[in-house]
Design an enzyme around this catalytic site. Structure first.
Site, mmCIF file in Angstrom:
data_model
loop_
_atom_site.group_PDB
_atom_site.id
_atom_site.type_symbol
_atom_site.label_atom_id
_atom_site.label_comp_id
_atom_site.label_asym_id
_atom_site.label_seq_id
_atom_site.Cartn_x
_atom_site.Cartn_y
_atom_site.Cartn_z
ATOM 1 N N HIS A 240 -11.165 1.498 -9.835
ATOM 2 C CA HIS A 240 -12.025 0.343 -10.151
ATOM 3 C C HIS A 240 -13.406 0.891 -10.396
ATOM 4 C CE1 HIS A 240 -9.167 -2.560 -9.244
ATOM 5 N NE2 HIS A 240 -8.561 -1.844 -8.330
ATOM 6 N N GLU A 269 -5.115 1.239 -11.333
ATOM 7 C CA GLU A 269 -5.793 0.004 -11.309
ATOM 8 C C GLU A 269 -7.110 -0.194 -12.160
ATOM 9 O OE1 GLU A 269 -6.062 -1.970 -7.280
ATOM 10 O OE2 GLU A 269 -4.077 -0.835 -6.932
ATOM 11 N N ASP A 271 -10.376 -0.805 -13.998
ATOM 12 C CA ASP A 271 -11.234 -1.781 -14.491
ATOM 13 C C ASP A 271 -12.746 -1.240 -14.719
ATOM 14 O OD1 ASP A 271 -11.484 -2.442 -11.814
ATOM 15 O OD2 ASP A 271 -10.658 -4.339 -12.097
HETATM 16 O O1 G3I Z 1 -2.003 -18.021 -5.110
HETATM 17 C C1 G3I Z 1 -2.911 -18.415 -4.219
HETATM 18 C C2 G3I Z 1 -3.270 -19.885 -4.564
HETATM 19 O O2 G3I Z 1 -2.049 -20.837 -4.319
HETATM 20 C C3 G3I Z 1 -4.559 -20.219 -3.644
HETATM 21 O O3 G3I Z 1 -4.860 -21.632 -3.816
HETATM 22 C C4 G3I Z 1 -5.747 -19.368 -3.601
HETATM 23 C C5 G3I Z 1 -6.831 -19.652 -3.015
HETATM 24 O O4 G3I Z 1 -7.691 -18.595 -2.651
HETATM 25 O O5 G3I Z 1 -5.153 -18.081 -3.525
HETATM 26 C C6 G3I Z 1 -4.007 -17.570 -4.424
HETATM 27 O O6 G3I Z 1 -3.840 -16.168 -4.076
HETATM 28 C C7 G3I Z 1 -4.593 -15.193 -4.349
HETATM 29 C C8 G3I Z 1 -3.882 -14.294 -5.154
HETATM 30 O O7 G3I Z 1 -5.014 -13.009 -5.294
HETATM 31 C C9 G3I Z 1 -3.509 -14.842 -6.308
HETATM 32 O O8 G3I Z 1 -4.488 -14.926 -7.356
HETATM 33 C C10 G3I Z 1 -5.458 -14.718 -3.087
HETATM 34 O O9 G3I Z 1 -6.317 -15.663 -2.339
HETATM 35 C C11 G3I Z 1 -6.123 -13.403 -3.261
HETATM 36 O O10 G3I Z 1 -6.808 -12.825 -2.108
HETATM 37 C C12 G3I Z 1 -5.407 -12.491 -4.090
HETATM 38 O O11 G3I Z 1 -6.092 -11.268 -4.473
HETATM 39 C C13 G3I Z 1 -5.974 -10.199 -4.983
HETATM 40 C C14 G3I Z 1 -6.009 -9.219 -4.146
HETATM 41 O O12 G3I Z 1 -5.673 -7.939 -4.448
HETATM 42 C C15 G3I Z 1 -5.815 -9.402 -2.468
HETATM 43 O O13 G3I Z 1 -6.351 -8.278 -1.834
HETATM 44 C C16 G3I Z 1 -5.975 -9.921 -6.358
HETATM 45 O O14 G3I Z 1 -5.411 -10.973 -6.894
HETATM 46 C C17 G3I Z 1 -5.457 -8.898 -6.709
HETATM 47 O O15 G3I Z 1 -6.036 -8.470 -8.075
HETATM 48 C C18 G3I Z 1 -5.899 -7.681 -5.873
HETATM 49 O O16 G3I Z 1 -5.408 -6.483 -6.069
HETATM 50 C C19 G3I Z 1 -6.097 -5.234 -5.336
HETATM 51 C C20 G3I Z 1 -4.760 -4.256 -5.232
HETATM 52 O O17 G3I Z 1 -3.572 -4.769 -4.877
HETATM 53 C C21 G3I Z 1 -5.225 -3.054 -4.286
HETATM 54 N N1 G3I Z 1 -6.430 -2.488 -4.870
HETATM 55 C C22 G3I Z 1 -7.716 -3.491 -4.973
HETATM 56 C C23 G3I Z 1 -7.108 -4.559 -6.054
HETATM 57 C C24 G3I Z 1 -8.337 -5.326 -6.275
HETATM 58 O O18 G3I Z 1 -8.662 -6.015 -5.212
#
Ligand code: G3I
Length: 483
Positions: A240, A269, A271
């Site tokens: 990242h 991952e 970006d």
């Molecule tokens: O699906 C719910 C939705 O129903 C709700 O309304 C909304 C409100 O906040 O949240 C939605 O879920 C979110 C989910 O992504 C799907 O979009 C979570 O809050 C959010 O925390 C989650 O974030 C993910 C993050 O990991 C969590 O730590 C990111 O999509 C995802 O790209 C990210 O990926 C991580 C890797 O797993 C590990 N390395 C870092 C990378 C980037 O942070």
């Protein structure tokens, strides 16, 4: 003078073989062996690598998204759907709906899947967050066992442990760390026992700079694991370069240093803030320069799909257009020396003089000593074939026919469910089509008449699934028909 490695000799042999074929085959072989590929996945496959993306189940209904993903990539990481909060929302009650949705989408498009992730301080379900000590340790072990059992034999890699280190190279003080410093090795040992067919990875961010303390912390752990026989196969560097970090000039040193410990490395991952072309080109070049760098995954398809969409860090803009960084990545992938026997060799396989004609035979993997097997003696169309201990029963008895079919049970054929890298090999009612025709070659490979690609398996274990893959000359693509 630098001593020639096995790989150098192999490349030299390929180059000589290709030159010889060009000389004798001028006018016959029309395809340029070094023609630039036009998609990321195909370009990476030329050097035996993959190019993947994170996929979100919630976007699979968006055809603009799936069109790009299916065209460009050959590896998929579920962005959130295989994490502990998704797969075990209540203790010991598992939910694989969204993970399976992504797995099925990926494999039906000929792609492989990286599992992400089994043990992590973040995205734990509520019940897990409130556990500690022995109860948490046992819950972690149970989680790894059950989730890996569900995906047994299906995934190319699993991120077993994610982000367990602090920036200063010490262990992160998570609830998992609180169960004892050995929690990471217990996770890996549990994972190996649960599914010996998949490669087990440690995955982290900010470990790209070789002189950074966190990189050294992770490196020392992997070195220690290798020296003590703790099962670890790969290190994922998240890459990242966003939110203030950027490509370090010593990235290739980091990759080659980890690889020298005897693990695969991958960019898992990627970006980059505003999709800098130099950084994207540079990170790709670093990977292609390191033989054990097996592939690159970007963390989303379009900028609008990114967890940091305001930084426009991906290879496609929100409208699905290729950005300049796309071209820099593609060019770097296309510049990699091929490790795959190129068109003249794969297009003109030499049929073996000795495939047993008519009689039934076992198809034995040279690396594993195991047989190509139809699971559970299934007669169903679409059942994927696997490696299994040879026992000579009907579900391991194949007949190579005069029309190049490999039949089982008399009326079912070995069938390729696609022609791309990673396409499933299954049984299907014989229909005379070219995806059911095979060349049994004198060099030990079995190539699909339709695809020109080799039967391939990425593990030697019982249950490892057979797939199509670009011929690489490696032992996991060698099979013998033994009567
Ligand atoms: O699906 C719910 C939705 O129903 C709700 O309304 C909304 C409100 O906040 O949240 C939605 O879920 C979110 C989910 O992504 C799907 O979009 C979570 O809050 C959010 O925390 C989650 O974030 C993910 C993050 O990991 C969590 O730590 C990111 O999509 C995802 O790209 C990210 O990926 C991580 C890797 O797993 C590990 N390395 C870092 C990378 C980037 O942070």
């Amino acid at each position: 003078m630098k001593q020639m490695t096995r790989r150098d000799r192999y490349r030299l042999a390929l180059t000589s073989a290709a030159s010889a074929l060009v000389l004798v085959g001028a006018g016959i072989v029309a395809t340029n062996a070094n023609a630039a590929a036009t998609t990321l996945g195909a370009a990476a496959a030329q050097s035996g690598r993959y190019f993947g993306t994170a996929i979100a189940a919630g976007r699979l209904g968006d055809s603009a998204y799936t069109t790009i993903a299916a065209r460009e990539f050959n590896m998929v990481t579920p962005e959130n759907e295989m994490k502990p909060d998704a797969t075990e929302p209540q203790q010991n009650q598992f939910n694989f709906t969204a993970g399976d949705q992504i797995y099925n989408w990926a494999t039906s498009h000929g792609m492989r899947v990286r599992g992400h992730t089994l043990a992590w301080h973040s995205q734990q379900p509520g019940w897990m967050q409130s556990l500690s000590g022995t109860a948490l340790r046992n819950a972690m072990i149970n989680h790894i066992q059950k989730v890996m059992a569900h995906y047994q034999g299906k995934l190319a890699y699993w991120d077993v442990v994610n982000e367990a280190f602090n920036e200063d190279g010490s262990r992160r003080q998570s609830n998992l760390q609180g169960t004892g410093n050995d929690w990471i090795e217990v996770a890996f040992r549990t994972a190996r026992a649960a599914d010996p067919s998949t490669k087990l990875c440690y995955n982290d961010y900010n470990i790209e700079n070789w002189s950074y303390a966190k990189t050294q912390g992770v490196y020392n752990m992997v070195k220690d694991f290798k020296s003590r026989g703790v099962p670890i196969d790969c290190v994922g560097l998240q890459t990242h370069f966003t939110g203030g970090s950027s490509l370090p000039s010593n990235f290739q040193t980091t990759l080659s240093s980890f690889a020298a410990l005897g693990v695969d490395v991958a960019l898992t991952e990627a970006d980059v803030t505003n999709a800098s072309t130099t950084q994207y080109g540079g990170l790709t070049q670093a990977c292609v320069n390191v033989p054990r760098c097996v592939g690159i995954t970007v963390w989303g398809v379009r900028d609008s799909d990114s967890w940091r969409s305001s930084e426009s860090p991906l290879l496609f803009d929100g409208s699905g257009n290729k950005k300049a960084a796309y071209t820099s990545v593609l060019n770097a992938l296309n510049s990699a020396p091929p490790t795959t026997p190129s068109t003249p060799i794969t297009a003109s396989p030499t049929p073996s003089s000795t495939p047993p004609a008519g009689g039934s035979a076992r198809i034995v993997g040279s690396q594993s000593g195991r047989c190509i097997d139809v699971p559970n003696v299934s007669h169903n169309n679409g059942t994927r074939v696997q490696l299994y201990d040879c026992h000579g029963q009907s579900n391991q008895s194949w007949t190579y026919t005069a029309s190049k079919q490999l039949t089982v049970y008399g009326n079912m054929c070995l069938d390729a469910a696609g022609s791309g890298n990673g396409a499933a090999i299954q049984i299907y009612s014989c229909n005379g089509q070219t995806n059911q025709q095979w060349n049994v070659n004198s060099n030990g490979t079995i190539t699909g008449v339709q695809s020109g690609r080799c039967l391939d398996v990425w593990s030697t274990a019982n249950g490892a699934q057979i797939q199509l893959y670009s011929c690489s000359g490696q032992a996991n693509q060698q099979f013998k028909l033994v009567s």
